[in-house]
Scaffold this active site. Sequence first.
Site, short mmCIF file in Angstrom:
data_model
loop_
_atom_site.label_atom_id
_atom_site.label_comp_id
_atom_site.label_asym_id
_atom_site.label_seq_id
_atom_site.Cartn_x
_atom_site.Cartn_y
_atom_site.Cartn_z
N ARG A 1 -4.60 -1.40 -3.63
CA ARG A 1 -4.66 -1.40 -5.01
C ARG A 1 -3.98 -0.04 -5.32
O ARG A 1 -4.35 0.88 -4.71
CB ARG A 1 -6.07 -1.47 -5.63
CG ARG A 1 -6.68 -2.74 -5.54
CD ARG A 1 -7.99 -2.72 -5.78
NE ARG A 1 -8.66 -2.02 -4.48
CZ ARG A 1 -10.00 -1.42 -4.27
NH1 ARG A 1 -10.77 -2.10 -5.39
NH2 ARG A 1 -10.35 -0.80 -3.32
N LEU B 1 -14.78 -8.50 -13.65
CA LEU B 1 -15.35 -9.02 -14.82
C LEU B 1 -15.46 -8.18 -16.02
O LEU B 1 -16.16 -8.09 -16.93
CB LEU B 1 -16.57 -9.63 -14.55
CG LEU B 1 -16.61 -11.16 -13.99
CD1 LEU B 1 -18.10 -11.63 -13.86
CD2 LEU B 1 -15.79 -12.13 -14.67
N CYS C 1 2.13 -5.84 -10.30
CA CYS C 1 1.46 -6.96 -9.76
C CYS C 1 1.09 -8.00 -10.28
O CYS C 1 1.52 -9.30 -10.32
CB CYS C 1 0.85 -6.40 -8.70
SG CYS C 1 1.25 -4.97 -7.54
C1 UGA Z 1 -3.65 -5.66 -7.49
C2 UGA Z 1 -4.61 -6.21 -6.59
O1 UGA Z 1 -6.02 -5.86 -7.12
C3 UGA Z 1 -4.35 -5.70 -5.18
O2 UGA Z 1 -5.21 -6.40 -4.42
C4 UGA Z 1 -2.80 -6.28 -4.86
O3 UGA Z 1 -2.66 -5.78 -3.51
C5 UGA Z 1 -1.80 -5.41 -5.69
O4 UGA Z 1 -2.41 -5.99 -6.99
C6 UGA Z 1 -0.62 -5.83 -5.28
O5 UGA Z 1 -0.23 -7.13 -5.29
O6 UGA Z 1 0.04 -5.07 -4.86
P1 UGA Z 1 -3.29 -3.16 -8.82
O7 UGA Z 1 -2.29 -3.87 -9.44
O8 UGA Z 1 -3.03 -1.94 -8.07
O9 UGA Z 1 -3.87 -4.43 -7.36
O10 UGA Z 1 -4.55 -3.11 -9.72
P2 UGA Z 1 -5.94 -3.79 -10.14
O11 UGA Z 1 -7.02 -2.99 -9.66
O12 UGA Z 1 -6.04 -5.35 -9.49
O13 UGA Z 1 -6.07 -3.62 -11.51
C7 UGA Z 1 -4.92 -4.57 -12.47
C8 UGA Z 1 -5.21 -4.73 -13.65
O14 UGA Z 1 -6.46 -5.30 -14.13
C9 UGA Z 1 -5.37 -2.94 -14.27
O15 UGA Z 1 -4.63 -3.23 -15.71
C10 UGA Z 1 -6.73 -2.94 -14.49
O16 UGA Z 1 -7.28 -2.23 -15.90
C11 UGA Z 1 -7.08 -4.49 -15.07
N1 UGA Z 1 -8.56 -4.89 -14.81
C12 UGA Z 1 -8.93 -4.76 -13.43
C13 UGA Z 1 -9.38 -5.06 -15.71
O17 UGA Z 1 -8.78 -5.18 -17.05
N2 UGA Z 1 -10.62 -5.58 -15.52
C14 UGA Z 1 -11.15 -5.70 -14.34
O18 UGA Z 1 -12.32 -6.01 -14.23
C15 UGA Z 1 -10.56 -5.25 -13.29
#
Ligand code: UGA
Length: 437
Positions: A153, A252, A262
């Site tokens: 991430r 959540l 991603c």
């Molecule tokens: C995501 C995946 O979590 C990684 O496992 C994966 O390797 C990566 O994509 C990839 O494909 O390279 P990332 O995009 O860095 O990682 O970020 P995340 O932590 O997944 O967050 C993604 C989005 O979801 C963010 O905008 C975050 O704010 C949002 N989010 C996350 C929420 O709105 N609610 C949550 O509970 C969690």
Amino acid sequence: MKISVIGLGYLGATHAVAMAKLGHEVIGIEPDTSRLIALQAGTLPFYEPGLDEALKEVLQDGKISFQSAHDAKSAACEMYFLCVGTPQLTGANGADTSYVFAAARELALVISEDAIVVGKSTVPVGTALRLKGEMSEITGFDVNLAWNPEFLREGTALEDSLRPDRIVVGSWNDHSVEKLRNVYKPILESGTPFISLDVATAELVKVASNSFLATKISFINAMAEVAEVSGADTVALAEAIGYDERIGKKFLRNGVGFGGGCLPKDIRGFIARAEELGVGRALDFLRHVDQVNLRRRERVVELATQELGDVTGKKVLVLGISFKPDSDDLRDSPSLDVALRLLAVGARVVVHDPMALGALGDRHPELERANDIETGAKDAELIFLGTEWSEYNSIEPASLGNLVANKLIIDGRNVLDVAAWQAAGWRLIALGRNVHN
Ligand code: UGA
């Protein structure tokens, strides 16, 4: 082991540094000149906590070097990691795999028969088989290709690479599996599960994981839509359902939804691939996941209009424009998208971000930039918190209240201390919660 990492964007640069930290001799191949120059100088072309320091360290130790194309030195590597990006196609849902194919073809011109090529890019299921065919045609021998998806991430990339939940390898033979076990030996010795699969399943593990995560977020954001009209509280709901271990509390957090390079493009790419395979209906739900996600952005604009009436010319401060904290990545950023939507309905929008204003560069010149929160807040009619950078938690609501024209804040990430803001006289709107005073 002598390793080459091809494509040094976010994934590749992190992987290259991680491999060097594990003690391998790494050659990074990056055709983009500005990225290459930065990396050679020990600077990352993006912000990632801790990675800059780690890069400098492995450069100093002589464990890593970077070059623009293959040469005799890189042709002598035992393993080649393909880390090239697969962005969304312009005007379509599918993933653009052209960069991966181009990199693989170039690689095929230099590799020897005993080399192992390992794909780490996120690709539509079936891509590895096509890549193997194309490369083998160029080399004249059966190229040994394996697939090893990455789950790091942004914000915790190096830590995720060095201490992953699992290592997944898809392969056509045991030899490449053993070689990969060897490459990751120090990680495996600390107990990380190593999952050896067929190639198609390994490709699917990645998109299935990201689709599941996106679905979880949109599930709770769908609940937020219901909560907003029924007087319920989504944050309390998430906590209560999350105690059930089968559901779990992670991913959540409701709010303005998911973005980045991603999750959004991966669910769309997956939808497109399922359609190509004749099973589009199986992933129909992902269209809804995407729609729920985008509706949250629109909801913020709706709330702004409800609260301010006509927003034309009214100053709105947007706190945070990166897609998540601890990153300066603006790709499909929900917060930046809200800022642009507010601009489109006539508001005067000022953006603040601790890290991402540099990445914004001179794009969207209509957005005003604030280097500090106080300047941005001066005479604002509305503040929207769209990215939960930790520094926003230490804002003093009373003193900020002295600067704005109207003490109105929308918390798009449910991170602010509602009672403290309300006690300082603010009207605080939290997505999916009926805490409004
Ligand atoms: C995501 C995946 O979590 C990684 O496992 C994966 O390797 C990566 O994509 C990839 O494909 O390279 P990332 O995009 O860095 O990682 O970020 P995340 O932590 O997944 O967050 C993604 C989005 O979801 C963010 O905008 C975050 O704010 C949002 N989010 C996350 C929420 O709105 N609610 C949550 O509970 C969690």
